[in-house]
Design a protein around this motif. Structure first.
Motif, PDB file in Angstrom:
ATOM      1  N   GLY A 307     -30.869  39.154  47.960  1.00 54.46           N
ATOM      2  CA  GLY A 307     -31.206  40.050  46.869  1.00 54.46           C
ATOM      3  C   GLY A 307     -30.371  39.926  45.622  1.00 54.46           C
ATOM      4  O   GLY A 307     -30.494  40.751  44.710  1.00 54.46           O
ATOM      5  N   ILE A 308     -29.534  38.895  45.543  1.00 49.79           N
ATOM      6  CA  ILE A 308     -28.713  38.696  44.347  1.00 49.79           C
ATOM      7  C   ILE A 308     -28.773  37.229  43.942  1.00 49.79           C
ATOM      8  O   ILE A 308     -29.177  36.370  44.726  1.00 49.79           O
ATOM      9  CB  ILE A 308     -27.240  39.108  44.572  1.00 49.79           C
ATOM     10  N   ILE A 342     -28.085  46.863  43.783  1.00 51.40           N
ATOM     11  CA  ILE A 342     -27.377  48.140  43.673  1.00 51.40           C
ATOM     12  C   ILE A 342     -26.103  48.122  44.503  1.00 51.40           C
ATOM     13  O   ILE A 342     -25.023  48.520  44.033  1.00 51.40           O
ATOM     14  CB  ILE A 342     -28.307  49.289  44.108  1.00 51.40           C
ATOM     15  N   ASN A 343     -26.215  47.666  45.737  1.00 51.89           N
ATOM     16  CA  ASN A 343     -25.038  47.639  46.612  1.00 51.89           C
ATOM     17  C   ASN A 343     -23.945  46.724  46.081  1.00 51.89           C
ATOM     18  O   ASN A 343     -22.755  46.976  46.281  1.00 51.89           O
ATOM     19  CB  ASN A 343     -25.446  47.186  48.021  1.00 51.89           C
ATOM     20  N   ARG A 344     -24.344  45.678  45.382  1.00 49.96           N
ATOM     21  CA  ARG A 344     -23.390  44.677  44.923  1.00 49.96           C
ATOM     22  C   ARG A 344     -22.684  45.078  43.625  1.00 49.96           C
ATOM     23  O   ARG A 344     -21.487  44.840  43.470  1.00 49.96           O
ATOM     24  CB  ARG A 344     -24.134  43.347  44.708  1.00 49.96           C
ATOM     25  N   TYR A 345     -23.411  45.702  42.700  1.00 47.00           N
ATOM     26  CA  TYR A 345     -22.868  45.845  41.342  1.00 47.00           C
ATOM     27  C   TYR A 345     -22.664  47.281  40.873  1.00 47.00           C
ATOM     28  O   TYR A 345     -22.037  47.488  39.827  1.00 47.00           O
ATOM     29  CB  TYR A 345     -23.789  45.134  40.344  1.00 47.00           C
ATOM     30  N   PHE A 351     -23.229  49.488  35.876  1.00 47.21           N
ATOM     31  CA  PHE A 351     -23.411  48.379  36.810  1.00 47.21           C
ATOM     32  C   PHE A 351     -22.589  47.195  36.302  1.00 47.21           C
ATOM     33  O   PHE A 351     -22.751  46.773  35.154  1.00 47.21           O
ATOM     34  CB  PHE A 351     -24.894  48.001  36.914  1.00 47.21           C
ATOM     35  N   ARG A 352     -21.711  46.719  37.152  1.00 50.75           N
ATOM     36  CA  ARG A 352     -20.876  45.577  36.766  1.00 50.75           C
ATOM     37  C   ARG A 352     -21.747  44.339  36.582  1.00 50.75           C
ATOM     38  O   ARG A 352     -22.764  44.179  37.256  1.00 50.75           O
ATOM     39  CB  ARG A 352     -19.823  45.291  37.841  1.00 50.75           C
ATOM     40  N   CYS A 353     -21.328  43.465  35.686  1.00 49.98           N
ATOM     41  CA  CYS A 353     -22.008  42.181  35.562  1.00 49.98           C
ATOM     42  C   CYS A 353     -21.559  41.272  36.697  1.00 49.98           C
ATOM     43  O   CYS A 353     -22.382  40.693  37.401  1.00 49.98           O
ATOM     44  CB  CYS A 353     -21.703  41.546  34.204  1.00 49.98           C
TER      45      CYS A 353
END
Length: 930
Positions: A307-308, A342-345, A351-353
């Motif tokens: 998903g990323i 969402i979970n990653r950033y 939301f982090r890049c």
């Protein structure tokens, strides 16, 4: 539509065919096999590639000899290397030019020492390059740089050049080395030996001599070091075993001329092109078997990486490309879950890049917002939508158009406008129940409208935006097109249509260059992306600005009350506005109205005194918006709104002194003065004194006064934009506020002395000072101009590192001189407009000073003569202000600060003109008739 380049017309069918052809190229070049690149060549990358030796030959032979030819060809007449010849005077691009010149010089020095393939003029080239680098370094402000890895790469290049005998000393060197040490403390070189996430593998040319290159090979992806040819070249030059995979990577990163800045970037190139096309072209027009293959490629890539994704499969992931991929797939009917993104950033407020980053990105959050607005079950992600929308809107409110990757602010404003307009449509259609209306009225609508006006004002005469940039012009057109359906933009419609057509005419004149890279992107150095430039240009030519109006719900939020419009009647004909085009005057009225909700709320919460005259208070937003948009000025909405509130509080406090404190007895006035001294005797820490604590002999009435003074001081000195400022700027504001308080008390005493003298006709009034000294000290300060300027400087300071807004003693001295002249100007103009009222109220006026002759009020002719003299003095102060402003401009201050100071000066001129509306002549006529 006629075009000037041999094309008789460019029809809708032509654009559709060009879009279809571009989709076919996207599939062929980026979605299968070894990806190609549409990026421009990079001097920095090519210089490093030119230094890679050929392992199959003796020392002094090179793997890419034509790379060195590229370096020779790209040296500019002034000695430097840059892909941006227009950037010579633009500080935002200095780092790329500095780094490119350093790398090219290093390549020349290494080639010279090899005695193989050395050009005859190499010494002269090195001399010119060295001189150019010294010039660039001498004017470089390292504290304002945000380019990728500059704090690692520039010091490393300095060290390598010093080994070849070129040593550099420059003003920013100490700050640069401090940044360098901080970065290496945060990302220690030894961390490269593990698998910890870091951007250091992108900058290995800055790690030579600091790491063992034999232990970093595990960072390779597709043979390259984090998509960086320069970093990969440094690795290949310094590893003990020749790496054929890295060599193959470098071959793939080369065009027929030189190496690109970043490679591969196929996810980035696909998504940035497709976003432009699917938002402007009918989907059925561009849907094709090739498009289906591209969508399969994007979907499979996301699935493979849970998903990323990054700019290419398997490289460092980030939310920009992840959000763009999810948005495209969902918009085109492929239902993709955003949970991985969402979970990653997701962080606390944005939301982090990247998972590990220093600064967040507004455009990355805009891409995340677009993605979340197009998932099927968007209500499930309402909290994330609110978070992303809030961050994007706040960036616009702050006027922050900087970006990690794009050098043009128009890319950021396009992304902000598109994402927020998408949100408004979803909200209006009922798809976002629970989304806060307050966020729409107090942030989103003001940001969208000010963005539209900013874009209109930024257009060049030839129809372009930026440095006659095609891609930047396309972004500006797409921004206007996105905001066009907003009801509050109806007043801009004619101008927007005209501006878009001018922009399209510019693009048509450049039609043969649409697919060429435009240098609007940055990594270590500026670069262009041809496929993005072409897709966004096609989108700009295709888009329709006003076909998709928003409905009644948004329309009701945008309705402007008639009383708000009547507030500014009589002001729009003043010189400041008379010089504006009609559309901009109307825009200032609307923008001022959009500031009212938060302006009224904050002012009401900090109530000092309910001034009787409401019209002035209600006109403040319009006047300050107009000042910020006239004569090349600019103030971000956030700063301007805070200054509106401060101006209103200043007005309230001035009337509080006149209406309340001026009526106190001498002992109570002295008590108030003593409290002012005590309140601001020590540096303000933000701790509030108890405003109602009784002291011996202090009456309830004085408790109220103390509370009012404290509220004003607390709001001003404790403002969230003031607290992070430098110690000097905060101390200067506190000093000016204290002086303002105390001269208000002094004015009360002066007026009482004047009243006593008028009660004794035989005793002429003798002012406490000469008129020059009085107007340059006491009454100039009582105008509020110096304290307003001190507060304003804190608002417009672009620095976030606690340094002074004005960097030198010279700048501070000249700016204080400027404010002194403006304070005198506003006092003189105020006195001219209020002479009759001042006479009635026994308020000391310029006309009461003996320098102007007889006592004011004895004869109308005398009064007219005095006013004429005052007007001459006011004109003199205006001319002095112009001269001082020119001296300040010559200091090459931060352009954002200088444009803010122009806005402040505009506001002083405007209020002087407004005071002139209250002319004394009607009062004289009434007296004559009586």
């Amino acid at each position: 539509m006629d075009t000037p380049n041999g094309f008789s017309s460019l029809k809708t069918a032509d654009l559709d065919n060009m879009a279809k052809a571009l989709v076919q190229r996207l599939r062929a070049d980026f979605a299968c096999g070894v990806p190609k690149s549409s990026l421009s060549e990079s001097v920095h990358s090519t210089a490093w590639v030119s230094m890679v030796p050929n392992p199959s030959k003796n020392e002094g032979h090179w793997l890419f000899p034509h790379a060195f030819d590229f370096i020779l060809e790209r040296q500019l007449d002034d000695g430097r290397w840059s892909m941006l010849e227009v950037s010579a005077g633009d500080p935002s691009w200095d780092v790329g030019g500095i780094l490119s010149t350093m790398a090219a010089l290093l390549a020349l020095l290494i080639r010279k020492s090899s005695n193989n393939g050395v050009p005859d003029d190499i010494e002269e080239r090195i001399t010119r390059g060295d001189a150019a680098l010294r010039r660039m370094l001498s004017s470089w402000d390292a504290t304002s740089s945000d380019d990728v890895g500059f704090e690692v790469l520039v010091p490393a290049h300095l060290e390598m050049l010093e080994k070849h005998g070129l040593c550099y000393s420059f003003p920013a060197r100490a700050h640069l080395m401090s940044f360098h040490e901080q970065r290496l403390c945060r990302d220690e070189p030894d961390s490269l030996y593990g698998k910890r996430l870091s951007t250091l593998p992108h900058c290995l040319e800055g790690m030579i001599g600091k790491v063992d290159f034999d232990r970093v090979a595990h960072h390779k992806v597709h043979g390259g070091m984090l998509c960086a040819p320069a970093s990969t070249a440094a690795y290949l030059m310094n590893t003990s075993t020749w790496d054929k995979e890295a060599e193959a990577y470098l071959h793939n990163s080369m065009t027929q001329f030189g190496a690109v800045e970043v490679y591969p970037t196929n996810i980035f190139e696909i998504t940035w092109a497709l976003k432009a096309l699917i938002e402007t072209f009918p989907i059925d027009e561009i849907m094709s078997p090739e498009m289906i293959e591209i969508l399969d490629f994007l979907e499979n890539n996301l699935h493979a990486q849970k998903g990323i994704t990054g700019m290419s499969p398997s490289v460092l992931d980030e939310s920009d490309d992840t959000g763009s991929s999810i948005y495209i797939l969902n918009r085109l009917g492929r239902h993709v879950n955003p949970d991985g993104m969402i979970n990653r950033y997701e962080s606390s407020d944005n939301f982090r890049c990247f998972v590990v980053e220093t600064n967040p990105s507004s455009s990355a959050n805009a891409n995340v917002l677009k993605a979340l607005l197009h998932v099927p079950d968007r209500t499930k992600y309402l909290s994330q939508i609110i978070k992303a929308a809030t961050y994007v809107a706040e960036c616009g409110w702050r006027g922050d158009t900087s970006d990690k990757w794009s050098m043009t602010p128009h890319y950021v404003t396009m992304m902000v406008s598109q994402s927020l307009m998408m949100l408004l449509r979803e909200w209006e259609q009922g798809h976002l129940p629970g989304f806060p209306t307050q966020l729409i009225t107090e942030r989103i609508l003001p940001v969208l409208f000010s963005t539209a006006v900013d874009t209109l004002q930024a257009q060049n005469e030839d129809g372009s935006w930026g440095f006659q940039s095609r891609e930047t012009t396309a972004y500006a057109i797409l921004c206007l097109s996105a905001v066009g359906p907003l009801p509050i933009c109806d007043c801009l419609r004619t101008q927007m249509e005209h501006s878009i057509e001018k922009g399209r005419s510019f693009l048509l004149r450049q039609i043969n260059d649409w697919s060429k890279p435009d240098f609007v992107w940055r990594s270590k150095a500026p670069y262009g992306v041809g496929i993005s430039a072409e897709a966004n240009t096609l989108a700009a030519m295709k888009t329709s600005a006003f076909d998709h109006k928003l409905g009644n719900t948004i329309h009701d939020l945008c309705a402007i009350a008639k009383p708000s419009l009547s507030t500014v009647e009589g002001i729009t004909h003043l010189p400041l506005f008379a010089a504006m085009p009609d559309w901009l005057v109307r825009a200032c009225i609307v923008e001022g109205y959009l500031h009212l909700p938060i302006y009224d709320k904050v002012r009401g919460a900090t109530c000092i005194h309910a001034a009787k005259e409401k019209r002035h208070i209600n006109a403040i937003p319009f006047t300050l918006v107009g000042s910020a948009r006239a004569k090349g000025a600019f103030v971000a909405p956030e700063a301007n709104n805070a200054f509106m509130v401060f101006s209103a509080l200043l007005y309230d406090f001035d009337h509080y002194m006149e209406d309340i404190i001026a009526g106190f007895g001498d002992d109570d006035v002295q008590e108030v003065e003593q409290y002012m001294h005590e309140l601001l005797a020590e540096p303000w820490t933000g701790a509030m004194m108890d405003p109602v604590a009784k002291q011996d002999g202090l009456t309830s009435r004085l408790d109220d006064v103390r509370a009012a003074i404290l509220r004003f001081a607390s709001w001003t000195l404790g403002h969230y934009k003031v607290m992070p400022c430098s110690r000097y700027d905060r101390a200067n504001l506190q000093m000016e506020l204290k002086t303002y308080f105390l001269v208000q008390i002094r004015s009360i005493h002066d007026s009482r002395d004047l009243e006593k003298s008028r009660q004794s006709p035989c005793t002429p009034y003798l002012p406490p000072l000469s008129y020059h000294n009085w107007v340059h000290t006491i009454t100039g300060q009582s105008s509020g101009t110096p304290v307003a300027y001190a507060f304003f400087i804190c608002l417009i300071n672009p620095r976030t590192d606690g340094r002074d807004c004005l960097p030198s003693a010279q700048a501070k001295y000249i700016s204080h001189d400027l404010i002194n002249h403006m304070a005198v100007q506003i006092r003189i103009e105020n006195d001219i407009g209020s002479v009759s009222r001042d006479q009635k109220e026994n308020t000391l006026n310029s006309a009461d000073f003996p320098e102007f002759g007889t006592v004011a009020g004895e004869a109308d002719e005398d009064l007219r003569a005095k006013m004429a003299q005052l007007r001459h003095l006011g004109d003199y102060e205006i001319e002095c202000s112009k001269m001082v402003m020119a001296s300040l401009s010559a200091l090459k201050l931060d352009p954002r600060v200088l444009r803010g100071m122009k806005a402040f000066r505009n506001s002083v001129d405007l209020y002087g003109q407004m005071y002139g509306m209250k002319d004394f002549s009607p009062e004289l006529e009434k007296r004559a008739a009586a």
